[in-house]
Design an enzyme around this catalytic site. Structure first.
Site, short mmCIF file in Angstrom:
data_model
loop_
_atom_site.label_atom_id
_atom_site.label_comp_id
_atom_site.label_asym_id
_atom_site.label_seq_id
_atom_site.Cartn_x
_atom_site.Cartn_y
_atom_site.Cartn_z
CD GLU A 492 -3.24 0.50 2.07
OE1 GLU A 492 -4.14 1.34 2.24
OE2 GLU A 492 -3.20 -0.59 2.66
CD GLU A 763 -4.38 -0.41 9.22
OE1 GLU A 763 -5.04 -0.01 8.24
OE2 GLU A 763 -3.62 -1.41 9.18
CG HIS A 784 -1.76 2.88 9.86
ND1 HIS A 784 -1.55 2.03 8.80
CD2 HIS A 784 -2.81 3.64 9.51
CE1 HIS A 784 -2.43 2.27 7.85
NE2 HIS A 784 -3.21 3.25 8.24
#
Length: 925
Positions: A492, A763, A784
């Site tokens: 990503e 995250e 994250h």
């Protein structure tokens, strides 16, 4: 008694003015376009900033004078512009106002200042310099060059080598390299890397904006034979990007554009440019992709290829191309550079038999490895952020990213390996095939991120909170890699807009991010389609030009947050068209009813939801309620930006629109008794944060929010609600609940990952569960930054360092601490545009102490949590010896007064802030 106090205050003021008048005052820390001695400055937009250096208090700039000199290659200077004495207190982002500057020219500048209490100016500052970029396409003498068609586009796509040997008959006195690429490049001159920049030219919306870099390489060129050599790799240009294999997003062909100007003492110049005379081949880097890593085969390395007199007869001639040059722009942000280095904490063998190195920190960068083996020995390095419950490497959350570097030794001695055009997010590295005994002196982890100056520090007497702050900053370091990525490890690593806007205020406390975001915001605008803002920027997910609330609002939120943090109106003016276009797209979606109740929305991403939710405990917030809140907020911000920029009619128009949006919200989502149709914490947080309710209903809405926190015993917010949750609790008298949320160590909380050994922000609230099992590996990053937005509350509320929107950029500072007694001593600092600001809070028995340093040429409004101004002392003297009694206010348990620059030590009687907060909250429930 009052007259005595006034006379004392007058005497004190005279003393302070005297200090200002006779202190050794100078201007220092000079910046051009917020950078130190930058190269490639746009010719039409230089700005100048400086800090006043002096001892003493109450020092304020009254006037300044700037002089600008052109600096020839020989060092000879010529005056270009002198401002004369300008009666103005501005010392940050002062625009150049002389005649247009010349392209590709070196300038130096100095400033002197006048301060209060004296008519004499300071001495001229030390000189700062900058070198301008090109005016446009016409300044490029170079041609795009690429490998010819004979180099088939193979599956492995080895890195491409380009070189040009050239002779110089005279000794150079200045040499400037202008360079960019379609792809990612690394340049060397006479065998030496031209800078510590990596991953150049950086990542932009390449089809519309491609940045070039400028380097002063005077020290690397010489009379006689020279060689300019460049390696090109896929980089962001044609690596697969996104969670699908969509390679070649910007094009299939890599290309190089470079020109080197060499100047001599006699005033002549020579240009070495990319053209048909260049040669090309391939070398040791046999494969390089962002997600999958790099393969380096030292058997394929040609020694001396980057040095003069190398025999390149077997190399091919380049192909000259006509790729677009109009999209070329000078670099405005800090480059990506190598930073901290980490030695192994331990080297061990896992139950699966892997030889693993633990570097002790989850970081972004690469492993640098030294190895001596036989020709053809193959070493592989795989990477992971965490170990699983059995102590093995956890790879599942990497999804489709191989994150593997492969190194092949040449048998000629010790080789040193690291990637050049790829990076990994990792704490652990598994080494396979290492020849001999792997010892700690043979490898290190190297951090890689944008070279942002550190701005803030925050520490307490609480070890877990200190680790949280560490994790927030390392989450930012790893993910501010030229663009604000969501995560650095899996397939990503994209510039997700929702994550960036949620964290942007915290980001500006930790590091200097003005230029970082200014560059990225230009790509936000470049990738808008009919005003709509894509989910990721640069947009490599082609079907995502669809507004999603809290994501697309990045177009308004970050420009405003940067304006507040730096006081720079140019950020607003540069973003205004983008902001207005975005709002126009919302108006079209909302229609005449002013309700944004259609389209796709991510909602409150990763909100709290129990695994087996049988009683409706999952905190699902109505996505259209969220959308309406952000619609109002973006409209407010555009109205404010219009007002700052002097666009009065726009400001009035958007102010009225915001009122209509709120009216539509109240009609659609609010019951007559003041209850929201969606009763989650996030619903009340956004409603309160964005002033969606009538004033009379806000306190009871805050009470409902507090009730939810008590009922759950924890937060339930996701990416959109979390940044504001503690702020709202503190603002409405529930600071004790905010403190409780901060200090909670069970899931879900900020400290739960800390107790699990986290060194960055996760995250998910429970990326790794108490039994050491993992959340869904399809979306479970351990680096994250979004939930690190709590950092904004730590700086603003706990330490008390806040921004005055009427004097942004910390020209006037709000110092209003909300203590959390269990944290012990709280210390914070921030490098503002005016200098270093510090704030320290601690208690001793029944007294509290607040020590602050206000930078010169700035002021502060102090809000001490004290009951009686008569009991406030500064340096053991009554407050009224420092501030006139008439200038002190007492309201809501605060003593409030204004101060100019200097260091101050306040003390006053104090009872537990927790008790104060509880008492205040009970009165309002």
């Amino acid at each position: 008694m009052k007259n005595i106090r006034l006379k004392f205050a007058g005497l004190w003021l005279s003393i302070m003015l005297g200090v200002a008048g006779y202190a050794q005052v100078s201007a220092g820390q000079l910046l051009t376009n917020s950078l130190t001695n930058p190269l490639g400055v746009p010719v039409d937009s230089p700005t100048f900033s400086w800090v006043i250096l002096a001892n003493g208090r109450s020092i304020t700039q009254q006037a300044f004078e700037i002089k600008l000199m052109e600096v020839a290659a020989t060092g000879k200077t010529k005056m270009v512009w002198q401002s004369g004495r300008v009666a103005n207190g501005r010392s940050a982002q002062v625009p150049y106002s002389g005649s247009r500057l010349q392209a590709n020219t070196r300038y130096s500048w100095q400033v002197r200042v006048w301060v209060n209490g004296t008519d004499k100016p300071s001495d001229w500052s030390e000189a700062a310099s900058f070198h301008t970029g090109f005016m446009g396409e016409a300044d490029w003498r170079a041609a795009w060059v690429a490998q010819p068609a004979a180099f088939a586009d193979t599956l492995t796509r080895p890195a491409q080598l380009f070189r040009k040997g050239f002779g110089l008959g005279k000794k150079p006195v200045r040499a400037m390299l202008f360079i960019t690429a379609q792809g990612m490049y690394a340049a060397r001159l006479n065998g030496v890397q031209v800078s510590n920049d990596w991953l150049t030219p950086g990542w932009t919306s390449y089809n519309k904006r491609l940045q070039y870099q400028v380097y002063d390489v005077t020290a690397l060129v010489k009379r006689g034979e020279n060689a300019l050599a460049v390696t090109l790799a896929n980089g962001w240009y044609r690596s697969p990007l996104g969670w699908v294999t969509n390679k070649d997003i910007y094009g299939k062909q890599l290309a190089l554009l470079a020109q080197l100007e060499v100047q001599f003492a006699d005033g002549t110049s020579e240009w070495i440019t990319t053209d048909k005379s260049w040669k090309t081949s391939t070398g040791a880097i046999r494969f390089s992709e962002i997600y999958n890593g790099e393969t380096v085969d030292m058997r394929r390395y040609e020694a001396g290829w980057d040095k003069p007199l190398f025999n390149d007869l077997s190399w091919s001639a380049v192909a000259v191309k006509t790729f677009d040059k109009q999209r070329l722009l000078p670099t405005v942000n800090e480059p990506v550079t190598t930073k901290e280095r980490f030695a192994p904490v331990r080297i061990f063998t896992t139950p699966n038999g892997e030889k693993v190195v633990d570097f002790g920190q989850n970081l972004v960068g690469w492993v640098r490895l030294k190895a001596k083996g036989k020709a053809g020995d193959t070493i592989t390095i795989t990477h992971a952020e965490v170990l699983d419950k059995t102590g093995n490497m956890y790879y599942a959350n990497l999804r489709g990213a191989a994150c593997t570097n492969t190194y092949i030794t040449d048998g000629k001695g010790e080789n040193s390996f690291h990637p050049h055009f790829s990076w990994q997010g990792f704490r652990y590295a598994a080494i396979k095939g290492y020849p001999g005994n792997l010892t700690a002196d043979k490898l290190e982890a190297v951090a890689l991120y944008s070279d942002m100056p550190q701005a803030g520090t925050f520490s307490t007497g609480h070890a877990l909170v200190n680790q949280l702050q560490h994790n927030i900053q390392w989450g930012q370091r790893g993910n501010f890699l030229d663009v604000p990525t969501d995560c650095p490890q899996r397939d990503e690593r994209l510039g997700w807009t929702g994550d960036a806007q949620a964290f942007s205020a915290t980001a500006a406390y930790n590091f200097g991010v003005r230029n970082f975001f200014a560059k990225w915001l230009a790509d936000v605008e470049a990738d808008q389609v009919n005003g709509a803002v894509p989910w990721v920027v640069p947009n490599v997910l082609s079907a995502t030009n669809v507004n999603s609330a809290g994501w697309s609002d990045v177009a308004t939120i970050i420009p405003w947050n940067m304006y507040l943090a730096y006081g720079d109106t140019s950020i607003l003016s540069a973003s205004y068209a983008s902001m207005a276009a975005y709002l126009g797209s919302l108006q079209k979606a909302a229609g005449p009813d002013n309700l944004w109740d259609s389209g796709f929305h991510f909602g409150d991403w990763l909100f709290y939801r129990p695994d087996d939710d049988n009683d409706g405990r999952a905190a699902v917030t109505d996505k259209y309620l969220i959308a309406q809140c952000f619609y109002a907020h973006s409209t407010d911000l555009l109205a404010k930006a219009a007002k700052v920029l002097g666009k009065t009619s726009d400001a009035d128009k958007y102010k009225q629109l915001a009122a209509d949006i709120r009216a539509a919200f109240q009609k659609e989502y609010l019951t007559p008794s003041g209850r929201l149709v969606s009763g989650t914490q996030t619903a009340y947080v956004l409603t309160l944060q964005f002033d969606m309710l009538p004033v009379a209903l806000r306190q009871q809405a805050a009470a409902r929010l507090a009730h939810s926190v008590r009922e759950y015993g924890h937060l339930t917010t996701g990416f959109l609600g979390t940044p504001y949750l503690n702020h709202l609790l503190t603002q409405y008298g529930y600071h004790h609940l905010a403190a409780r949320l901060l200090l909670r160590v069970q899931y879900p909380s900020w400290l739960y990952p800390v107790t699990m050994g986290a060194t960055t922000i996760w995250e998910r609230w429970d990326g790794q569960k108490p039994d050491s099992s993992f959340q869904n590996p399809g979306m479970n990053s351990f680096n994250h930054y979004a939930y690190g937005a709590i950092g904004d509350w730590l700086y603003k509320r706990v330490a008390g360092i806040d921004i005055d929107a009427n004097a942004p950029g910390y020209k006037n500072i709000i110092l209003k601490p909300y203590p959390v007694d269990t944290l012990g001593k709280v210390q914070a600092s921030l490098q503002t545009p005016y200098g270093k600001l510090t704030a320290t809070w601690y208690t001793n028995a029944d007294s509290a102490y607040y020590e602050v340093t206000i930078p010169h040429n700035a002021t502060a409004t102090i809000h001490l949590p004290a009951e009686d101004a008569l009991q406030v002392f500064e340096a053991n003297k009554p407050l009224f010896t420092l501030v006139e009694q008439a200038q002190v206010k007492q309201q809501e348990g605060r003593v409030i007064f204004a101060l100019s620059s200097g260091t101050y030590h306040f003390s006053f009687p104090y009872k537990s802030s927790t008790l104060v907060a509880k008492t205040w909250a009970k009165q309002h429930e």
